[in-house]
Design a protein around this motif. Structure first.
Motif, PDB file in Angstrom:
ATOM      1  N   GLN A 191       4.258 -11.342  -1.106  1.00 14.49           N
ATOM      2  CA  GLN A 191       3.418 -10.570  -0.194  1.00 14.49           C
ATOM      3  C   GLN A 191       3.310  -9.128  -0.659  1.00 14.49           C
ATOM      4  O   GLN A 191       2.304  -8.452  -0.405  1.00 14.49           O
ATOM      5  CB  GLN A 191       4.010 -10.633   1.230  1.00 14.49           C
ATOM      6  N   GLU A 192       4.311  -8.654  -1.352  1.00 15.76           N
ATOM      7  CA  GLU A 192       4.292  -7.283  -1.854  1.00 15.76           C
ATOM      8  C   GLU A 192       3.124  -7.068  -2.826  1.00 15.76           C
ATOM      9  O   GLU A 192       2.453  -6.033  -2.797  1.00 15.76           O
ATOM     10  CB  GLU A 192       5.618  -6.973  -2.552  1.00 15.76           C
ATOM     11  N   GLU A 193       2.853  -8.077  -3.659  1.00 19.78           N
ATOM     12  CA  GLU A 193       1.727  -7.974  -4.582  1.00 19.78           C
ATOM     13  C   GLU A 193       0.400  -7.986  -3.832  1.00 19.78           C
ATOM     14  O   GLU A 193      -0.551  -7.313  -4.227  1.00 19.78           O
ATOM     15  CB  GLU A 193       1.777  -9.129  -5.579  1.00 19.78           C
ATOM     16  N   VAL A 194       0.324  -8.757  -2.742  1.00 23.28           N
ATOM     17  CA  VAL A 194      -0.889  -8.789  -1.928  1.00 23.28           C
ATOM     18  C   VAL A 194      -1.133  -7.415  -1.306  1.00 23.28           C
ATOM     19  O   VAL A 194      -2.260  -6.900  -1.311  1.00 23.28           O
ATOM     20  CB  VAL A 194      -0.784  -9.865  -0.830  1.00 23.28           C
ATOM     21  N   ILE A 195      -0.075  -6.803  -0.760  1.00 28.64           N
ATOM     22  CA  ILE A 195      -0.210  -5.475  -0.154  1.00 28.64           C
ATOM     23  C   ILE A 195      -0.652  -4.463  -1.202  1.00 28.64           C
ATOM     24  O   ILE A 195      -1.482  -3.584  -0.938  1.00 28.64           O
ATOM     25  CB  ILE A 195       1.131  -5.065   0.499  1.00 28.64           C
ATOM     26  N   HIS A 196      -0.099  -4.596  -2.413  1.00 33.05           N
ATOM     27  CA  HIS A 196      -0.515  -3.683  -3.485  1.00 33.05           C
ATOM     28  C   HIS A 196      -2.010  -3.815  -3.759  1.00 33.05           C
ATOM     29  O   HIS A 196      -2.711  -2.816  -3.940  1.00 33.05           O
ATOM     30  CB  HIS A 196       0.272  -3.989  -4.758  1.00 33.05           C
ATOM     31  N   MET A 197      -2.534  -5.040  -3.752  1.00 32.12           N
ATOM     32  CA  MET A 197      -3.972  -5.237  -3.956  1.00 32.12           C
ATOM     33  C   MET A 197      -4.779  -4.624  -2.811  1.00 32.12           C
ATOM     34  O   MET A 197      -5.827  -4.009  -3.031  1.00 32.12           O
ATOM     35  CB  MET A 197      -4.288  -6.729  -4.075  1.00 32.12           C
ATOM     36  N   GLU A 198      -4.280  -4.786  -1.551  1.00 25.90           N
ATOM     37  CA  GLU A 198      -4.988  -4.200  -0.408  1.00 25.90           C
ATOM     38  C   GLU A 198      -5.061  -2.677  -0.540  1.00 25.90           C
ATOM     39  O   GLU A 198      -6.120  -2.061  -0.329  1.00 25.90           O
ATOM     40  CB  GLU A 198      -4.276  -4.598   0.889  1.00 25.90           C
ATOM     41  N   LEU A 199      -3.936  -2.084  -0.875  1.00 21.34           N
ATOM     42  CA  LEU A 199      -3.902  -0.621  -0.977  1.00 21.34           C
ATOM     43  C   LEU A 199      -4.749  -0.137  -2.160  1.00 21.34           C
ATOM     44  O   LEU A 199      -5.365   0.932  -2.084  1.00 21.34           O
ATOM     45  CB  LEU A 199      -2.452  -0.155  -1.131  1.00 21.34           C
ATOM     46  N   ALA A 200      -4.784  -0.922  -3.234  1.00 15.99           N
ATOM     47  CA  ALA A 200      -5.648  -0.556  -4.346  1.00 15.99           C
ATOM     48  C   ALA A 200      -7.121  -0.603  -3.924  1.00 15.99           C
ATOM     49  O   ALA A 200      -7.929   0.222  -4.361  1.00 15.99           O
ATOM     50  CB  ALA A 200      -5.411  -1.505  -5.524  1.00 15.99           C
ATOM     51  N   ALA A 201      -7.466  -1.547  -3.041  1.00 18.75           N
ATOM     52  CA  ALA A 201      -8.834  -1.611  -2.512  1.00 18.75           C
ATOM     53  C   ALA A 201      -9.131  -0.401  -1.632  1.00 18.75           C
ATOM     54  O   ALA A 201     -10.239   0.142  -1.651  1.00 18.75           O
ATOM     55  CB  ALA A 201      -9.035  -2.905  -1.729  1.00 18.75           C
ATOM     56  N   VAL A 202      -8.127   0.039  -0.834  1.00 15.64           N
ATOM     57  CA  VAL A 202      -8.302   1.242  -0.012  1.00 15.64           C
ATOM     58  C   VAL A 202      -8.545   2.450  -0.914  1.00 15.64           C
ATOM     59  O   VAL A 202      -9.429   3.280  -0.649  1.00 15.64           O
ATOM     60  CB  VAL A 202      -7.064   1.469   0.883  1.00 15.64           C
ATOM     61  N   GLN A 203      -7.781   2.527  -1.977  1.00 15.14           N
ATOM     62  CA  GLN A 203      -7.954   3.666  -2.874  1.00 15.14           C
ATOM     63  C   GLN A 203      -9.310   3.601  -3.583  1.00 15.14           C
ATOM     64  O   GLN A 203      -9.956   4.639  -3.797  1.00 15.14           O
ATOM     65  CB  GLN A 203      -6.835   3.688  -3.916  1.00 15.14           C
ATOM     66  N   GLN A 204      -9.766   2.402  -3.892  1.00 10.78           N
ATOM     67  CA  GLN A 204     -11.102   2.271  -4.481  1.00 10.78           C
ATOM     68  C   GLN A 204     -12.173   2.724  -3.487  1.00 10.78           C
ATOM     69  O   GLN A 204     -13.159   3.360  -3.865  1.00 10.78           O
ATOM     70  CB  GLN A 204     -11.335   0.810  -4.906  1.00 10.78           C
ATOM     71  N   ALA A 205     -11.966   2.424  -2.188  1.00 15.09           N
ATOM     72  CA  ALA A 205     -12.896   2.901  -1.158  1.00 15.09           C
ATOM     73  C   ALA A 205     -12.870   4.428  -1.081  1.00 15.09           C
ATOM     74  O   ALA A 205     -13.905   5.075  -0.882  1.00 15.09           O
ATOM     75  CB  ALA A 205     -12.521   2.293   0.197  1.00 15.09           C
TER      76      ALA A 205
ATOM     77  N   LEU B  76       2.143   2.537  10.072  1.00 11.42           N
ATOM     78  CA  LEU B  76       2.095   3.220   8.778  1.00 11.42           C
ATOM     79  C   LEU B  76       3.138   2.635   7.838  1.00 11.42           C
ATOM     80  O   LEU B  76       4.274   2.385   8.233  1.00 11.42           O
ATOM     81  CB  LEU B  76       2.320   4.712   8.953  1.00 11.42           C
ATOM     82  N   THR B  77       2.734   2.433   6.603  1.00 12.19           N
ATOM     83  CA  THR B  77       3.631   1.864   5.607  1.00 12.19           C
ATOM     84  C   THR B  77       3.860   2.852   4.469  1.00 12.19           C
ATOM     85  O   THR B  77       3.177   3.872   4.350  1.00 12.19           O
ATOM     86  CB  THR B  77       3.039   0.568   5.027  1.00 12.19           C
ATOM     87  N   ILE B  78       4.830   2.504   3.639  1.00  8.44           N
ATOM     88  CA  ILE B  78       5.087   3.299   2.449  1.00  8.44           C
ATOM     89  C   ILE B  78       3.821   3.379   1.585  1.00  8.44           C
ATOM     90  O   ILE B  78       3.501   4.413   1.003  1.00  8.44           O
ATOM     91  CB  ILE B  78       6.245   2.697   1.633  1.00  8.44           C
ATOM     92  N   GLY B  79       3.073   2.265   1.537  1.00  8.81           N
ATOM     93  CA  GLY B  79       1.828   2.263   0.764  1.00  8.81           C
ATOM     94  C   GLY B  79       0.844   3.303   1.256  1.00  8.81           C
ATOM     95  O   GLY B  79       0.191   3.981   0.462  1.00  8.81           O
ATOM     96  N   ASP B  80       0.710   3.454   2.601  1.00  5.99           N
ATOM     97  CA  ASP B  80      -0.172   4.483   3.152  1.00  5.99           C
ATOM     98  C   ASP B  80       0.273   5.870   2.695  1.00  5.99           C
ATOM     99  O   ASP B  80      -0.550   6.728   2.362  1.00  5.99           O
ATOM    100  CB  ASP B  80      -0.162   4.415   4.686  1.00  5.99           C
ATOM    101  N   ALA B  81       1.592   6.080   2.706  1.00  3.59           N
ATOM    102  CA  ALA B  81       2.112   7.389   2.310  1.00  3.59           C
ATOM    103  C   ALA B  81       1.833   7.683   0.840  1.00  3.59           C
ATOM    104  O   ALA B  81       1.488   8.809   0.466  1.00  3.59           O
ATOM    105  CB  ALA B  81       3.619   7.447   2.573  1.00  3.59           C
ATOM    106  N   LEU B  82       1.950   6.663  -0.013  1.00  4.43           N
ATOM    107  CA  LEU B  82       1.697   6.884  -1.437  1.00  4.43           C
ATOM    108  C   LEU B  82       0.230   7.206  -1.705  1.00  4.43           C
ATOM    109  O   LEU B  82      -0.091   8.047  -2.541  1.00  4.43           O
ATOM    110  CB  LEU B  82       2.121   5.653  -2.249  1.00  4.43           C
TER     111      LEU B  82
END
Length: 699
Positions: free
Chosen positions: A86-100, A388-394
């Protein structure tokens, strides 16, 4: 405004204060003069504190015009590795947010220097090879992708709000967004199956939200509202802006209005005349609102709700209905009495208070809180529209999520014994992330005041494989060859070149292996060529080499059995291979090859029959042995050739070729004739002579 929430879920307005800005310190929903806004906030705070005591926290709303929603997408090539956590899935989601976020930056005007912070995102779709799927984990495919919709606010909007509050001695307890506030209190989820547009017409903006199919389907904003109508009044009648604002409001309450312009001249006009004068500006406002509704909804909605102080603008309701071709009763101005969760007051309140009440309720029921954290030494403020997650903070800290996980190393595509095979590079390592010194993951919840430190993962090594690792078939066998034990093993080749087991393969190499499993393979390794059936027999005559072609025969025996060269062999077998001459070499073959006149001859007619006499001119010796023409010779032997002195043939030599029984009768004598003349046994003869031997009676 101070609200109280009762146990039954209803809200009650306990206190409210409203003060006009002395100057236009807010334009289009954005604070332009923080000290002026702070003074207004401080004034209201002081007045409320006289009634309720000290106030330290407040709920506020950010302007809807500043809200940006953008879709983003990220992809992963599954040929480099499957998604297993699931960690890899979250990484993909956050990468999509950053692309947005990058996409939002590209959509903004180049002159804009606004920085946008993500305040939330939702996953729209997961795709596997462009087909929608519920989860990536454990799936096999070529490419995975995720699509999200992310919400952003300009950092300056929130920063200016917080700065104004701070100067007024207040702390932001919760944040909501103006487009969400009014619709949440006026159109509950049970009503959202209807296609309804809610228009909040404030001073600087007209915010629009549209419901359908059980949800809010769109938000929009028109950058014109009540202030534009006030400016039209101010321009038409030469009034200061605050005076024009009072005159505008009185248009809904009086039939005749009085005012004093900036030159000090008092005037009195019918309300209808004033409305006619500013009709063009009202038309522009109605036109902007209806066009945005049609853009968002693609058609006229079933009904329209107007709220906010600007909704009281004369003729606005009628113009909106007309432009959307709706009955006038389908366009309504809604006040506080339309809020089902609000306890009604004795005094009917107008539409200008709907949004403030919505802000208070939304801030309590769906607040956007914020936390402050440190990311790699940088202080970050995060607004919490979800957990809020660590991913949001990064992301907020500027981490490049596309480089957060180490990339897989380059793979190798090679051909092994004719089959194409892919060897993957090493998987890149995960990032090292700690919160308050404790290892954590991208999905862990952020804690207020947390210190977060991260280091990007390392890229994986490129695929590196040797022949030994690529092939798992290596054989070593023993074969006895002509009585000698020899060891044979598998041979390996890259691009037709033989290599060792430790040779490393490069991308697109053509590799294969071969074990000498047949006797033919052994012959090739030994340099034997059983297919050649002709050879040369060499002998020396008087010291000179003489080579004669000769036929050879191959004798191949495996374990004492005669076999052919394509026979397979096994470990420990015994091979005997011999090449023998197919025919014997005699002296006759040697003399024929010398092409010499080896004999002296003479052909005569003897007693009417032709006879040839032959005398050798040469003799051949092998050491002391004189050889005959049928003597068998062996390769590399040395012969000596001796030449005989040449002598003429005589009549007597004939008798070496013929057998005569001489029995003369009584009285007869032997007569020898050569060409009709008498001759003797020692008479020389030559080719062509006619010889006769007979008996005659002597007289």
């Amino acid at each position: 405004m101070i609200l109280k929430q009762h146990e039954n879920g209803k809200y009650e307005i306990l206190h409210k204060k409203m003060i006009e800005h002395e100057e236009r310190s807010m334009l289009d929903g954005q604070i332009h003069h923080i000290p002026a806004v702070a003074r207004v906030i401080r004034t209201i705070k002081n007045e409320l504190e006289l009634e309720v005591g000290q106030l330290t926290k407040v709920c506020v709303a950010a302007a809807g015009r500043a809200l940006k929603t953008v879709k983003g997408r990220s992809e992963k090539d599954l040929s480099l590795g499957d998604i297993s956590s699931q960690e890899e899935v979250i990484h993909m989601e956050l990468a999509a947010v950053q692309q947005a976020q990058f996409q939002l930056a590209s959509l903004l005007d180049e002159s804009s220097n606004l920085l946008y912070d993500c305040v939330g995102y939702s996953v729209l779709h997961y795709y596997l090879d462009e087909h929608e799927i519920g989860s990536f984990i454990g799936q096999q495919g070529n490419r995975a992708s995720v699509e999200v919709i992310a919400t952003f606010l300009p950092r300056v909007v929130v920063d200016s709000l917080m700065k104004a509050l701070d100067e007024a001695g207040l702390e932001m307890e919760a944040l909501t967004l103006e487009p969400i506030a009014a619709i949440n209190v006026l159109i509950p989820p049970s009503m959202r199956k209807l296609n309804v547009a809610l228009v909040d017409i404030g001073a600087g903006t007209s915010d629009i939200a549209i419901t359908a199919q059980g949800t809010v389907i769109a938000y929009g904003m028109v950058p014109i509202a009540g202030d534009e109508i006030t400016e039209a009044v101010s321009s038409a009648f030469l009034l200061d802006f605050p005076v024009a604002e009072q005159l505008k409001r009185s248009l809904t309450e009086k039939t005749v209005v009085t005012y004093t312009d900036i030159l000090g001249f008092p005037s009195q006009k019918d309300t209808s005349e004033v409305i006619l004068t500013i009709d063009h500006s009202i038309e522009i406002l109605a036109d902007g609102i209806t066009k945005e509704i049609l853009r968002l909804n693609a058609k006229a909605p079933q009904a329209i709700m107007l709220v906010g102080g600007g909704s009281l603008t004369p003729q606005l309701r009628e113009k909106v209905a007309e432009k959307l071709n709706l009955p006038i009763e389908r366009v309504a101005i809604r006040g506080l009495n339309a809020i089902q969760t609000l306890i009604p007051s004795l005094k009917e309140e107008g539409p200008e208070l709907v949004t403030p009440v919505g802000i208070g309720i939304a801030a309590k029921e769906n607040p956007v809180k914020y936390v402050t954290v440190s990311v790699n030494g940088k202080t970050i403020r995060l607004f919490q529209v979800k957990k809020l997650t660590i991913g949001d903070a990064l992301i907020a800290g500027g981490a490049d999520l596309s480089k957060l996980y180490g990339k897989p190393g380059m793979g190798l595509m090679v051909r092994l014994n004719g089959a194409v095979k892919m060897f993957k590079g090493k998987i890149g390592s995960a990032p090292s992330i700690e919160m308050n010194g404790v290892p954590c993951t991208l999905s862990d919840e952020v804690l207020e005041g947390a210190t977060i430190h991260y280091e990007a993962g390392h890229n994986g090594n490129d695929a590196e494989i040797s022949i030994r690792e690529a092939f798992d078939d290596h054989s070593v066998k023993t074969l006895w060859v002509n009585g000698k034990e020899e060891t044979f093993e598998t041979h390996y080749y890259i691009n037709e070149q033989r290599v060792s087991l430790n040779t490393f393969i490069r991308d697109r190499d053509d590799c294969y292996y071969r074990f000498p499993s047949t006797l033919s393979d052994i012959f090739d390794l030994k340099g034997w060529n059983p297919e050649t059936k002709r050879s040369h027999f060499t002998i020396f005559v008087d010291g000179k080499a003489l080579a004669l072609p000769t036929k050879l025969t191959d004798l191949v025996h495996l374990n004492d059995q005669s076999v052919h060269q394509h026979t397979s062999w096994n470990d420990g077998d015994r091979l005997v291979y011999q090449r023998v001459e197919e025919e014997q070499v005699t002296l006759k073959l040697i003399t024929d090859a010398l092409d010499l006149n080896l004999h002296q001859s003479c052909t005569v007619i003897f007693n009417e029959e032709e006879l040839t006499l032959v005398r050798p001119l040469y003799s051949f010796y092998r050491e002391e042995e004189k050889l005959r023409m049928d003597s068998v010779l062996h390769a590399q032997e040395r012969l000596v050739m001796k030449k005989t002195d040449q002598q003429p043939f005589i009549f007597q030599d004939v008798f070496t070729k013929v057998e005569l029984t001489l029995q003369p009768k009584p009285g007869e004598s032997l007569i020898l004739l050569k060409n009709g003349e008498k001759a003797g046994f020692q008479t020389d003869i030559q080719t062509g002579d006619e010889l006769l031997l007979k008996f005659e009676v002597l007289v």
